[in-house]
Scaffold this motif. Structure first.
Motif, short mmCIF file in Angstrom:
data_model
loop_
_atom_site.label_atom_id
_atom_site.label_comp_id
_atom_site.label_asym_id
_atom_site.label_seq_id
_atom_site.Cartn_x
_atom_site.Cartn_y
_atom_site.Cartn_z
N MET A 17 0.84 -1.18 0.00
CA MET A 17 0.00 0.00 0.00
C MET A 17 0.88 1.25 0.00
N GLN A 18 0.56 2.18 -0.84
CA GLN A 18 1.32 3.43 -0.94
C GLN A 18 0.87 4.37 0.18
N THR A 19 1.82 4.95 0.88
CA THR A 19 1.51 5.93 1.91
C THR A 19 1.75 7.32 1.34
N GLU A 20 1.23 8.33 2.03
CA GLU A 20 1.47 9.70 1.61
C GLU A 20 2.95 10.01 1.71
N VAL A 21 3.46 10.66 0.70
CA VAL A 21 4.88 11.05 0.70
C VAL A 21 4.96 12.56 0.54
N PRO A 22 6.01 13.14 1.06
CA PRO A 22 6.19 14.59 0.87
C PRO A 22 6.24 14.94 -0.62
N ARG A 36 16.53 -4.94 -0.68
CA ARG A 36 15.75 -5.60 -1.72
C ARG A 36 14.30 -5.14 -1.59
N TRP A 37 13.65 -4.93 -2.72
CA TRP A 37 12.32 -4.35 -2.73
C TRP A 37 11.24 -5.39 -2.48
N ASP A 38 10.39 -5.12 -1.52
CA ASP A 38 9.27 -5.98 -1.15
C ASP A 38 7.99 -5.16 -1.30
N PRO A 39 7.46 -5.04 -2.53
CA PRO A 39 6.32 -4.15 -2.74
C PRO A 39 5.07 -4.55 -1.95
N SER A 40 4.93 -5.82 -1.62
CA SER A 40 3.74 -6.26 -0.89
C SER A 40 3.86 -6.04 0.61
N GLY A 41 5.10 -5.88 1.10
CA GLY A 41 5.31 -5.75 2.54
C GLY A 41 5.11 -7.05 3.30
N LYS A 42 5.13 -8.17 2.59
CA LYS A 42 4.88 -9.48 3.21
C LYS A 42 6.15 -10.33 3.31
N ARG A 43 7.28 -9.65 3.40
CA ARG A 43 8.57 -10.33 3.51
C ARG A 43 8.84 -11.28 2.34
N ARG A 44 8.49 -10.79 1.15
CA ARG A 44 8.78 -11.53 -0.08
C ARG A 44 9.45 -10.59 -1.07
N PRO A 45 10.70 -10.20 -0.77
CA PRO A 45 11.36 -9.25 -1.68
C PRO A 45 11.58 -9.85 -3.06
N MET A 46 11.53 -8.99 -4.04
CA MET A 46 11.77 -9.40 -5.42
C MET A 46 13.29 -9.45 -5.64
N ARG A 47 13.75 -10.56 -6.13
CA ARG A 47 15.18 -10.89 -6.21
C ARG A 47 16.02 -9.82 -6.89
N GLU A 48 15.59 -9.32 -8.03
CA GLU A 48 16.43 -8.41 -8.81
C GLU A 48 16.21 -6.93 -8.48
N TRP A 49 15.22 -6.62 -7.67
CA TRP A 49 14.84 -5.23 -7.43
C TRP A 49 15.47 -4.69 -6.16
N VAL A 50 15.94 -3.43 -6.24
CA VAL A 50 16.53 -2.75 -5.08
C VAL A 50 15.76 -1.46 -4.84
N ARG A 51 15.33 -1.29 -3.60
CA ARG A 51 14.62 -0.07 -3.16
C ARG A 51 15.67 0.91 -2.64
N VAL A 52 15.73 2.09 -3.26
CA VAL A 52 16.72 3.10 -2.92
C VAL A 52 15.99 4.32 -2.36
N PRO A 53 16.26 4.68 -1.10
CA PRO A 53 15.52 5.77 -0.47
C PRO A 53 15.80 7.14 -1.11
N PHE A 54 14.90 8.06 -0.81
CA PHE A 54 14.98 9.43 -1.33
C PHE A 54 16.31 10.10 -1.00
N ASP A 55 16.95 9.74 0.09
CA ASP A 55 18.25 10.33 0.43
C ASP A 55 19.25 10.19 -0.72
#
Length: 110
Positions: free
Chosen positions: A1-6, A73-92
């Motif tokens: 689920m997408q949360t509000e972001v600045p 590693r990116w887990d778009p569902s938030g259910k501890r199932r990250p997608m192997r090839e995907w990396v989530r990189v924060p806004f920083d």
């Protein structure tokens, strides 16, 4: 689920999408799992969730992205199932998003 972001975080993703579409005609924005994404030839290579960008990467590019502070590693569902090839990189690390997007684009185009 997408949360509000600045607004500045969403604006950074929108600027990334515009820059990529100017550099590479044929790219488009869309949705993946209900999240904003950037695609080429129907393949998603960047997604945006909760103020972070996720990139599909392999090899050394994947390892280098994971080495960034706060990246994981990116887990778009938030259910501890990250997608192997995907990396989530924060806004920083938004200044690195264009480079990572170009690497991701090159990877899916191979």
């Amino acid at each position: 689920m997408q949360t509000e972001v600045p607004d500045n975080q969403r604006a950074a993703f929108d600027a990334l999408a515009r820059d990529l579409m100017l550099r590479h005609p044929g790219e488009e924005t869309g949705k993946m799992f209900g999240l904003a994404c950037i695609k080429v030839a129907g393949k998603t290579f960047v997604a945006f969730q909760d103020g972070a960008a996720a990139f599909k990467l392999a090899g050394g590019d994947h390892r280098a992205a994971l080495a960034l502070a706060g990246a994981r590693r990116w887990d778009p569902s938030g259910k501890r199932r990250p997608m192997r090839e995907w990396v989530r990189v924060p806004f920083d690390h938004a200044p690195a998003w264009l480079r990572l997007a170009e690497q991701s684009r090159a990877y899916i185009a191979h």
